[in-house]
Design a protein around this motif. Structure first.
Motif, PDB file in Angstrom:
ATOM      1  N   GLN A 182       1.455  -0.853  -0.031  1.00  0.00           N
ATOM      2  CA  GLN A 182       0.013  -0.306   0.061  1.00  0.00           C
ATOM      3  C   GLN A 182       0.812   1.389   0.214  1.00  0.00           C
ATOM      4  N   HIS A 183       0.191   2.349  -0.508  1.00  0.00           N
ATOM      5  CA  HIS A 183       1.467   3.624  -0.972  1.00  0.00           C
ATOM      6  C   HIS A 183       0.283   5.076  -0.364  1.00  0.00           C
ATOM      7  N   ASP A 184      -0.500   4.742   0.562  1.00  0.00           N
ATOM      8  CA  ASP A 184      -1.280   5.481   0.449  1.00  0.00           C
ATOM      9  C   ASP A 184      -1.667   5.624   2.169  1.00  0.00           C
ATOM     10  N   VAL A 185      -1.904   6.648   2.828  1.00  0.00           N
ATOM     11  CA  VAL A 185      -1.698   6.139   4.370  1.00  0.00           C
ATOM     12  C   VAL A 185      -3.362   5.992   4.643  1.00  0.00           C
ATOM     13  N   VAL A 186      -4.928   6.439   4.201  1.00  0.00           N
ATOM     14  CA  VAL A 186      -5.541   6.137   3.416  1.00  0.00           C
ATOM     15  C   VAL A 186      -6.260   4.935   2.487  1.00  0.00           C
ATOM     16  N   LEU A 187      -7.038   3.788   3.807  1.00  0.00           N
ATOM     17  CA  LEU A 187      -7.299   2.756   3.082  1.00  0.00           C
ATOM     18  C   LEU A 187      -8.877   2.723   2.139  1.00  0.00           C
ATOM     19  N   THR A 188      -9.412   2.309   1.127  1.00  0.00           N
ATOM     20  CA  THR A 188     -10.566   3.118   0.726  1.00  0.00           C
ATOM     21  C   THR A 188     -11.210   1.591   0.358  1.00  0.00           C
ATOM     22  N   CYS A 189     -12.727   1.409   0.483  1.00  0.00           N
ATOM     23  CA  CYS A 189     -13.789   0.378  -0.282  1.00  0.00           C
ATOM     24  C   CYS A 189     -14.586   1.323  -0.798  1.00  0.00           C
ATOM     25  N   GLN A 190     -14.386   1.881  -1.725  1.00  0.00           N
ATOM     26  CA  GLN A 190     -15.789   2.631  -2.318  1.00  0.00           C
ATOM     27  C   GLN A 190     -16.104   3.837  -1.136  1.00  0.00           C
ATOM     28  N   GLU A 191     -17.097   3.795  -0.368  1.00  0.00           N
ATOM     29  CA  GLU A 191     -17.825   5.010   0.357  1.00  0.00           C
ATOM     30  C   GLU A 191     -16.959   4.306   1.617  1.00  0.00           C
TER      31      GLU A 191
END
Length: 224
Positions: free
Chosen positions: A122-131
């Motif tokens: 992972q390269h971003d500190v914020v993980l996302t799954c759609q909303e």
């Protein structure tokens, strides 16, 4: 994430453990090298925070023993030894990072975050799954822009599911990566925490992004 702290300065060790547990990490600890070797032989950890000056077995011996069979577990050395030669020796022996004492807890948290996210590419500190999103730095989840209040265990479960989106996670894997050694493998506490998390996500999102695949485990998937 399941972290082992190996530090013989008990006050410092307690401070680190409290700080990381406050950030919703699963943390075990010990104060000497031989105990660390014994724990690493029977338990799985995502990261080891390792002091070099330890009783019974020193940190370099612990690192070498780990790397004989395990090249995946991340190792962050903590040491008062600040000479370049000491850092090079530690990194050459298989450590992934080296932090010199004294240090700020915020920097330690940042180093841990970088190493554990790197494990999952992972390269971003914020993980996302759609909303749904999870800020690995702030240790907070939000849905549709609104914060979700989670317990420490729910936070750990959510982070691990989001890091492994699309892959079923068994109860045994949750025990390895989200729980510390105090958990009873036969306890239903994991199911209770997952059920509570799913209820909160369903309320916040209007649907449940976590599915239970019978015989495989729990999986987080984007809504079709």
């Amino acid at each position: 994430m399941h972290i082992l702290i190996v530090e013989d300065e008990k006050v410092l060790c307690d401070t680190i453990v409290r700080s990381l547990k406050h950030l919703s990490y699963s943390v075990d600890y010990c104060h000497d090298g031989q105990t660390a070797i014994d724990m690493l032989a029977v338990d799985h950890f995502d990261l080891v925070v390792l002091d070099l000056n330890l009783p019974r077995k020193d940190g370099m011996s612990v690192l070498k023993a780990l790397r004989e069979n395990d090249f995946d577990t991340k190792v962050l050395i903590l040491s008062a030894r600040s000479e370049v030669a000491d850092k090079v020796a530690g990194l050459d022996a298989g450590a992934n990072d080296y932090l010199t004492k004294p240090f700020h807890l915020e920097e330690l948290a940042a180093r841990i975050r970088a190493l554990t996210l790197r494990r999952f590419t992972q390269h971003d500190v914020v993980l996302t799954c759609q909303e749904l999103s999870f800020d690995t730095k702030a240790r907070k989840a939000s849905a549709k822009g609104s914060d979700i209040s989670l317990t420490r265990k729910e936070t750990g479960i959510l982070e691990y599911l989001m890091l492994n989106q699309g892959r079923p996670i068994s109860q045994e894997e949750f025990i390895e990566h989200v729980w510390d050694s105090s958990v009873d493998n036969f306890s239903n506490s994991i199911r209770v925490h997952i059920s509570s998390l799913r209820k909160k996500l369903r309320t916040a999102l209007g649907y449940d992004p976590i599915h239970n695949r019978i015989g495989e485990g729990y999986v987080m998937e984007e809504r079709q």
